[in-house]
Design a protein around this motif. Structure first.
Motif, PDB file in Angstrom:
ATOM      1  N   LYS A 165       0.857  -1.180   0.000  1.00  0.00           N
ATOM      2  CA  LYS A 165       0.000   0.000   0.000  1.00  0.00           C
ATOM      3  C   LYS A 165       0.895   1.231   0.000  1.00  0.00           C
ATOM      4  O   LYS A 165       1.871   1.290   0.745  1.00  0.00           O
ATOM      5  CB  LYS A 165      -0.898   0.023   1.229  1.00  0.00           C
ATOM      6  CG  LYS A 165      -1.989  -1.019   1.200  1.00  0.00           C
ATOM      7  CD  LYS A 165      -2.888  -0.876   2.401  1.00  0.00           C
ATOM      8  CE  LYS A 165      -3.964  -1.955   2.399  1.00  0.00           C
ATOM      9  NZ  LYS A 165      -4.838  -1.822   3.570  1.00  0.00           N
TER      10      LYS A 165
ATOM     11  N   LYS B   7       0.888   5.757  -0.488  1.00  0.00           N
ATOM     12  CA  LYS B   7       0.101   6.993  -0.452  1.00  0.00           C
ATOM     13  C   LYS B   7       0.834   8.027  -1.293  1.00  0.00           C
ATOM     14  O   LYS B   7       2.043   8.207  -1.145  1.00  0.00           O
ATOM     15  CB  LYS B   7      -0.033   7.491   0.982  1.00  0.00           C
ATOM     16  CG  LYS B   7      -0.960   8.673   1.139  1.00  0.00           C
ATOM     17  CD  LYS B   7      -0.973   9.236   2.539  1.00  0.00           C
ATOM     18  CE  LYS B   7      -1.485   8.247   3.544  1.00  0.00           C
ATOM     19  NZ  LYS B   7      -1.613   8.826   4.903  1.00  0.00           N
ATOM     20  N   THR B   8       0.098   8.715  -2.170  1.00  0.00           N
ATOM     21  CA  THR B   8       0.697   9.764  -2.986  1.00  0.00           C
ATOM     22  C   THR B   8       0.792  11.053  -2.173  1.00  0.00           C
ATOM     23  O   THR B   8       0.248  11.159  -1.074  1.00  0.00           O
ATOM     24  CB  THR B   8      -0.131  10.008  -4.261  1.00  0.00           C
ATOM     25  OG1 THR B   8      -1.459  10.370  -3.891  1.00  0.00           O
ATOM     26  CG2 THR B   8      -0.147   8.775  -5.150  1.00  0.00           C
TER      27      THR B   8
ATOM     28  N   SER C 129      -0.737  13.682  -2.573  1.00  0.00           N
ATOM     29  CA  SER C 129      -2.065  14.266  -2.364  1.00  0.00           C
ATOM     30  C   SER C 129      -2.834  13.551  -1.261  1.00  0.00           C
ATOM     31  O   SER C 129      -3.911  13.983  -0.871  1.00  0.00           O
ATOM     32  CB  SER C 129      -2.876  14.222  -3.659  1.00  0.00           C
ATOM     33  OG  SER C 129      -3.248  12.884  -3.957  1.00  0.00           O
ATOM     34  N   GLY C 130      -2.303  12.428  -0.783  1.00  0.00           N
ATOM     35  CA  GLY C 130      -2.937  11.680   0.296  1.00  0.00           C
ATOM     36  C   GLY C 130      -3.789  10.511  -0.149  1.00  0.00           C
ATOM     37  O   GLY C 130      -4.344   9.796   0.680  1.00  0.00           O
ATOM     38  N   LYS C 131      -3.873  10.270  -1.440  1.00  0.00           N
ATOM     39  CA  LYS C 131      -4.661   9.134  -1.940  1.00  0.00           C
ATOM     40  C   LYS C 131      -3.870   7.845  -1.759  1.00  0.00           C
ATOM     41  O   LYS C 131      -2.661   7.811  -1.963  1.00  0.00           O
ATOM     42  CB  LYS C 131      -5.037   9.337  -3.401  1.00  0.00           C
ATOM     43  CG  LYS C 131      -5.981  10.504  -3.594  1.00  0.00           C
ATOM     44  CD  LYS C 131      -6.396  10.643  -5.029  1.00  0.00           C
ATOM     45  CE  LYS C 131      -7.332  11.855  -5.158  1.00  0.00           C
ATOM     46  NZ  LYS C 131      -7.703  12.101  -6.532  1.00  0.00           N
ATOM     47  N   GLU C 132      -4.599   6.783  -1.385  1.00  0.00           N
ATOM     48  CA  GLU C 132      -3.963   5.492  -1.153  1.00  0.00           C
ATOM     49  C   GLU C 132      -4.250   4.530  -2.309  1.00  0.00           C
ATOM     50  O   GLU C 132      -5.341   4.524  -2.874  1.00  0.00           O
ATOM     51  CB  GLU C 132      -4.460   4.883   0.150  1.00  0.00           C
ATOM     52  CG  GLU C 132      -4.017   5.660   1.368  1.00  0.00           C
ATOM     53  CD  GLU C 132      -4.428   5.012   2.676  1.00  0.00           C
ATOM     54  OE1 GLU C 132      -4.887   3.852   2.662  1.00  0.00           O
ATOM     55  OE2 GLU C 132      -4.287   5.675   3.718  1.00  0.00           O
ATOM     56  N   TYR C 133      -3.230   3.730  -2.617  1.00  0.00           N
ATOM     57  CA  TYR C 133      -3.321   2.756  -3.695  1.00  0.00           C
ATOM     58  C   TYR C 133      -2.693   1.447  -3.227  1.00  0.00           C
ATOM     59  O   TYR C 133      -1.762   1.453  -2.420  1.00  0.00           O
ATOM     60  CB  TYR C 133      -2.555   3.242  -4.931  1.00  0.00           C
ATOM     61  CG  TYR C 133      -3.082   4.518  -5.528  1.00  0.00           C
ATOM     62  CD1 TYR C 133      -3.998   4.489  -6.572  1.00  0.00           C
ATOM     63  CD2 TYR C 133      -2.667   5.756  -5.056  1.00  0.00           C
ATOM     64  CE1 TYR C 133      -4.474   5.657  -7.140  1.00  0.00           C
ATOM     65  CE2 TYR C 133      -3.139   6.930  -5.611  1.00  0.00           C
ATOM     66  CZ  TYR C 133      -4.040   6.872  -6.652  1.00  0.00           C
ATOM     67  OH  TYR C 133      -4.514   8.032  -7.205  1.00  0.00           O
TER      68      TYR C 133
ATOM     69  N   PHE D  11      -8.177   9.988 -14.114  1.00  0.00           N
ATOM     70  CA  PHE D  11      -7.475  11.052 -13.404  1.00  0.00           C
ATOM     71  C   PHE D  11      -7.868  12.433 -13.912  1.00  0.00           C
ATOM     72  O   PHE D  11      -7.966  12.661 -15.112  1.00  0.00           O
ATOM     73  CB  PHE D  11      -5.958  10.864 -13.540  1.00  0.00           C
ATOM     74  CG  PHE D  11      -5.447   9.669 -12.792  1.00  0.00           C
ATOM     75  CD1 PHE D  11      -4.930   9.805 -11.514  1.00  0.00           C
ATOM     76  CD2 PHE D  11      -5.489   8.403 -13.356  1.00  0.00           C
ATOM     77  CE1 PHE D  11      -4.463   8.701 -10.811  1.00  0.00           C
ATOM     78  CE2 PHE D  11      -5.022   7.296 -12.671  1.00  0.00           C
ATOM     79  CZ  PHE D  11      -4.510   7.450 -11.388  1.00  0.00           C
TER      80      PHE D  11
ATOM     81  N   GLU E 264      -1.174  13.795 -10.166  1.00  0.00           N
ATOM     82  CA  GLU E 264      -1.547  12.585  -9.411  1.00  0.00           C
ATOM     83  C   GLU E 264      -1.234  11.328 -10.216  1.00  0.00           C
ATOM     84  O   GLU E 264      -0.694  10.355  -9.681  1.00  0.00           O
ATOM     85  CB  GLU E 264      -3.033  12.620  -9.040  1.00  0.00           C
ATOM     86  CG  GLU E 264      -3.515  11.404  -8.288  1.00  0.00           C
ATOM     87  CD  GLU E 264      -2.959  11.285  -6.865  1.00  0.00           C
ATOM     88  OE1 GLU E 264      -3.093  10.198  -6.285  1.00  0.00           O
ATOM     89  OE2 GLU E 264      -2.404  12.260  -6.329  1.00  0.00           O
TER      90      GLU E 264
ATOM     91  N   ILE F 116       1.550   8.392  -8.910  1.00  0.00           N
ATOM     92  CA  ILE F 116       1.291   6.978  -8.645  1.00  0.00           C
ATOM     93  C   ILE F 116       2.001   6.075  -9.654  1.00  0.00           C
ATOM     94  O   ILE F 116       2.483   4.997  -9.305  1.00  0.00           O
ATOM     95  CB  ILE F 116      -0.225   6.653  -8.541  1.00  0.00           C
ATOM     96  CG1 ILE F 116      -0.407   5.219  -8.011  1.00  0.00           C
ATOM     97  CG2 ILE F 116      -0.952   6.860  -9.854  1.00  0.00           C
ATOM     98  CD1 ILE F 116       0.280   4.912  -6.695  1.00  0.00           C
TER      99      ILE F 116
ATOM    100  N   THR G 243       6.585  11.351   1.490  1.00  0.00           N
ATOM    101  CA  THR G 243       5.387  10.541   1.656  1.00  0.00           C
ATOM    102  C   THR G 243       5.799   9.114   1.952  1.00  0.00           C
ATOM    103  O   THR G 243       6.515   8.498   1.188  1.00  0.00           O
ATOM    104  CB  THR G 243       4.511  10.577   0.384  1.00  0.00           C
ATOM    105  OG1 THR G 243       4.218  11.926   0.078  1.00  0.00           O
ATOM    106  CG2 THR G 243       3.232   9.812   0.583  1.00  0.00           C
TER     107      THR G 243
END
Length: 99
Positions: A8, A10-11, A13-17, A65, A70, A74, A93
């Motif tokens: 896992k 996190k970018t 921007s705070g988005k998780e992938y 996107f 972003e 990622i 990050t």
């Protein structure tokens, strides 16, 4: 395999992938496919390959996107993950802790 299978991240921007390593042979095939006839990697091909084979959650396409920043963030993290070059990422990050 030297790397973990899933991770896992996190970018900025705070988005998780969730990333999944497709295996060494598939990484070499991806590396071949992303290059043009002169051996130069294509941003679009790299993004498509990472979104198709490495970024497993959420499942996205380039058109998902709204921000190139972003997408680039990622895709860069995903490629660094599969090529075992995460130590070359120069940001603050952290990876997401798996509890």
């Amino acid at each position: 395999m030297a790397t973990s299978t899933q991770k896992k991240v996190k970018t900025k921007s705070g988005k998780e992938y969730l990333l999944q390593h497709p295996g060494v042979r598939n990484v070499t095939k991806i590396s071949d496919r992303i290059k043009n006839k002169f051996g130069v990697p294509s941003d679009e091909k790299l993004a498509t390959e990472m979104l198709t084979h490495v970024i497993v959650d959420p499942k996205l396409t380039i058109d998902s996107f709204d921000s190139y920043k972003e997408l680039n963030d990622i895709v860069t993290r995903a490629y660094a993950f599969v090529t075992e070059n995460e130590d070359l990422l120069d940001d603050d990050t952290d990876d997401v802790d798996e509890d």
